[in-house]
Design an enzyme around this catalytic site. Structure first.
Site, PDB file in Angstrom:
ATOM      1  N   LYS A  11      35.812  13.952  14.468  1.00  9.71           N
ATOM      2  CA  LYS A  11      36.310  12.844  13.657  1.00  9.71           C
ATOM      3  C   LYS A  11      37.295  11.946  14.426  1.00  9.71           C
ATOM      4  CE  LYS A  11      35.758  15.459   9.363  1.00  9.71           C
ATOM      5  NZ  LYS A  11      36.369  15.791   8.060  1.00  9.71           N
ATOM      6  N   TYR A  51      28.879  10.879   2.978  1.00 14.45           N
ATOM      7  CA  TYR A  51      29.762  11.710   2.160  1.00 14.45           C
ATOM      8  C   TYR A  51      29.508  11.530   0.661  1.00 14.45           C
ATOM      9  CZ  TYR A  51      32.757  13.482   5.949  1.00 14.45           C
ATOM     10  OH  TYR A  51      33.255  14.157   7.041  1.00 14.45           O
ATOM     11  N   PHE A  59      39.825  12.182  -3.372  1.00 14.02           N
ATOM     12  CA  PHE A  59      40.105  11.852  -1.970  1.00 14.02           C
ATOM     13  C   PHE A  59      39.033  10.980  -1.317  1.00 14.02           C
ATOM     14  CE2 PHE A  59      38.112  16.114  -1.960  1.00 14.02           C
ATOM     15  CZ  PHE A  59      37.016  15.896  -1.125  1.00 14.02           C
ATOM     16  N   ARG A  87      30.618  27.324  11.233  1.00 16.52           N
ATOM     17  CA  ARG A  87      31.712  27.276  10.257  1.00 16.52           C
ATOM     18  C   ARG A  87      32.808  28.291  10.608  1.00 16.52           C
ATOM     19  NH1 ARG A  87      31.036  23.988   6.003  1.00 16.52           N
ATOM     20  NH2 ARG A  87      32.121  25.190   4.421  1.00 16.52           N
ATOM     21  N   THR A  93      38.420  24.294   5.794  1.00 19.13           N
ATOM     22  CA  THR A  93      38.662  22.841   5.713  1.00 19.13           C
ATOM     23  C   THR A  93      40.135  22.487   5.890  1.00 19.13           C
ATOM     24  OG1 THR A  93      36.842  22.766   4.145  1.00 19.13           O
ATOM     25  CG2 THR A  93      38.225  20.812   4.258  1.00 19.13           C
ATOM     26  N   ASN A 114      40.947  16.555   9.663  1.00 14.68           N
ATOM     27  CA  ASN A 114      40.704  17.950  10.052  1.00 14.68           C
ATOM     28  C   ASN A 114      39.770  18.131  11.255  1.00 14.68           C
ATOM     29  OD1 ASN A 114      38.363  17.322   8.728  1.00 14.68           O
ATOM     30  ND2 ASN A 114      38.316  19.123   7.420  1.00 14.68           N
ATOM     31  N   HIS A 117      33.744  17.868  11.282  1.00 13.71           N
ATOM     32  CA  HIS A 117      32.923  18.199  10.119  1.00 13.71           C
ATOM     33  C   HIS A 117      31.893  19.236  10.576  1.00 13.71           C
ATOM     34  CE1 HIS A 117      30.285  17.724   6.650  1.00 13.71           C
ATOM     35  NE2 HIS A 117      29.286  17.672   7.513  1.00 13.71           N
ATOM     36  N   GLU A 128      21.940  15.972   7.322  1.00 17.12           N
ATOM     37  CA  GLU A 128      22.983  15.322   8.124  1.00 17.12           C
ATOM     38  C   GLU A 128      22.489  14.996   9.535  1.00 17.12           C
ATOM     39  OE1 GLU A 128      26.656  17.330   5.614  1.00 17.12           O
ATOM     40  OE2 GLU A 128      26.302  18.006   7.665  1.00 17.12           O
TER      41      GLU A 128
HETATM   42  P1  CMP Z   1      34.498  17.683   5.827  1.00 17.69           P
HETATM   43  O1  CMP Z   1      34.032  19.035   6.255  1.00 17.69           O
HETATM   44  O2  CMP Z   1      34.185  16.541   6.718  1.00 17.69           O
HETATM   45  O3  CMP Z   1      33.932  17.368   4.370  1.00 17.69           O
HETATM   46  C1  CMP Z   1      34.580  16.504   3.458  1.00 17.69           C
HETATM   47  C2  CMP Z   1      35.959  16.124   3.881  1.00 17.69           C
HETATM   48  O4  CMP Z   1      36.831  15.627   2.894  1.00 17.69           O
HETATM   49  C3  CMP Z   1      36.648  17.349   4.420  1.00 17.69           C
HETATM   50  O5  CMP Z   1      36.082  17.744   5.639  1.00 17.69           O
HETATM   51  C4  CMP Z   1      38.100  16.889   4.480  1.00 17.69           C
HETATM   52  O6  CMP Z   1      38.468  16.326   5.696  1.00 17.69           O
HETATM   53  C5  CMP Z   1      38.156  15.776   3.431  1.00 17.69           C
HETATM   54  N1  CMP Z   1      39.143  16.070   2.391  1.00 17.69           N
HETATM   55  C6  CMP Z   1      40.188  15.298   2.099  1.00 17.69           C
HETATM   56  N2  CMP Z   1      40.898  15.844   1.112  1.00 17.69           N
HETATM   57  C7  CMP Z   1      40.296  16.965   0.743  1.00 17.69           C
HETATM   58  C8  CMP Z   1      40.562  17.965  -0.249  1.00 17.69           C
HETATM   59  N3  CMP Z   1      41.613  17.903  -1.050  1.00 17.69           N
HETATM   60  N4  CMP Z   1      39.708  19.009  -0.325  1.00 17.69           N
HETATM   61  C9  CMP Z   1      38.621  19.090   0.494  1.00 17.69           C
HETATM   62  N5  CMP Z   1      38.317  18.151   1.445  1.00 17.69           N
HETATM   63  C10 CMP Z   1      39.164  17.121   1.570  1.00 17.69           C
END
Ligand code: CMP
Length: 148
Positions: A11, A51, A59, A87, A93, A114, A117, A128
């Site tokens: 990211k 997404y 969010f 994973r 996450t 984070n 993905h 994806e």
């Molecule tokens: P990702 O695995 O890319 O999938 C969805 C993304 O939403 C996740 O990683 C996080 O970076 C983002 N995100 C932001 N806020 C939240 C939250 N409260 N809970 C889960 N994902 C979140």
């Protein structure tokens, strides 16, 4: 080939902080093979499709803003049990809860930023991969790279 490929995206935050190399190195050391990779910046409309599953979440708007804030590295990875093993490698996450030594523990700043993905199922991995790369299943199966 289902079960042997997964999709990951490094990211914007991790890209800007020069973490592409270390993350690729961890992916490599964990035994994943890179089947396809590209450095791209998503448009808002594209990010909203990618997404889409989170579109009702509080969010969502911030997620789209962040993921379109700079380039990402989109990668198809191949390995037996790819989705689950990847994973494990990235951790949960939320990096504050991620296991020591995982990619998110090492490189993520927050749950929003984070670092990477990772697909959450074999089915989503195919969706994806195909979002970023055409005919990705065929490439993974043949062990080929894409032609330009
Ligand atoms: P990702 O695995 O890319 O999938 C969805 C993304 O939403 C996740 O990683 C996080 O970076 C983002 N995100 C932001 N806020 C939240 C939250 N409260 N809970 C889960 N994902 C979140």
């Amino acid at each position: 080939m289902s079960g042997n490929i997964t999709f990951t995206m490094i990211k914007p935050g991790a890209v800007q902080n020069e973490h592409i190399g270390p993350i690729l190195s961890m992916i490599n050391d964990a035994g994943f093979r890179i089947v396809a990779m590209k450095y791209v910046k998503l448009r808002t409309t594209q990010a909203e499709v990618f997404y889409n599953i989170h579109k009702e979440k509080a969010f969502f708007k911030d997620l789209i803003k962040f993921i379109t804030s700079g380039p990402v590295v989109a990668i198809i990875l191949e390995k037996e049990n790819a989705v689950q093993d990847y994973r494990k490698l990235i951790g949960t996450t939320d990096p504050t809860k991620a296991e020591e030594g995982t990619i998110r523990k090492l490189f993520a700043k927050s749950i929003e930023h984070n670092a990477v993905h990772g697909s959450d199922s074999n089915e989503n991995a195919i969706i994806e991969c195909n979002f970023f790369f055409s005919y990705s299943e065929k490439f993974a199966k043949d062990g080929n790279c894409m032609s330009v």
